[in-house]
Design an enzyme around this catalytic site. Sequence first.
Site: not given
Length: 337
Positions: A199-201, A228
């Site tokens: 996952f990332c922003t 996210i």
Amino acid sequence: MDPSNLEPVLAKDSQLLVAAFYAFTPLDDERREILLTNLPTLAREGNVLGSVLVAHEGVNGTISGPESGVDAVLDHLRASLVLGNDYFARLEVKRSWADKPVFRRFKARRKKEIVTIGVNSVDPRASVGTYVEPENWNALVDDPDTLVIDTRNSYETAIGTFEGAIDPGTESFRDFPQWAETTLRPLIEQEGTKRIAMFCTGGIRCEKASALMQDMGFDEVYHLKGGILKYLEDVPQADSRWQGECFVFDARVAVDQALQPGAYDMCHACRMPLSDADREHAAYEAGVSCHHCIDSRDDGSRSRFAERQKQITLARARGEEHLGRDPRKQAGGKTDV
């Protein structure tokens, strides 16, 4: 005068839409130039501020302004009349709100990559891992056979992440391929993990990382669709596995689980996020230094920073909004969503 440098005037106390977006989609030189020409004009007409990166592999950006103006820019990106076909059908958009401008100006820039991993062969348009919708993310990460990896940088992971996620400790996304080879591969060989969930922003880094991982021969690679920000938008707080706040690449610095501006500020000397406790540290001086950077700045630098902070304070006393340097440059010049 370059229209991208003209700053729209926003009404005070207006509610501003912040839209983070990206699309991995092929753009030839002609289509890139059309976007680079049209987007600044459209943004100025709609009082939109922010940054958009345009490359052969697609677009990536975050913009903010009145809802009608932001929607006009997004519609322009999606419209078939702009590019001659439906290249932007996969435009991924995350929305949040702010009470004041989070950017100083609008810029549309030509880039080699819309998010820089530094491996030319990586192409999410050709091969990518399995997308996981936010509502399905908890079940995946709760499975003990899943290895959860945060693909963001250390200054981002320090203020929030998913429970149990591995932090690669990278300072740049360019560091991720080396970490995957030298640290992740031996870990998986040792533990025999069945699947990887990243996952990332906002989804762009973990999507590109999933393409890299497939090229490297890793099996069962998953990534959080929309990142996210989309997870916080879609998943009720009572069910959330997220802990802390999410770093964002604009003047808000971070957002909480309700996607409202969080408790963090930014050191304008070293660009690190600062908590309330960090601002109580003896090394902290607003706009000048913090405990992360006080030992790395000479007297000349601190003097310049102090003068800049003085001008910011004077501007605010006059009721003017003064953001200092472009928040994206404050965050290391990166555009991530």
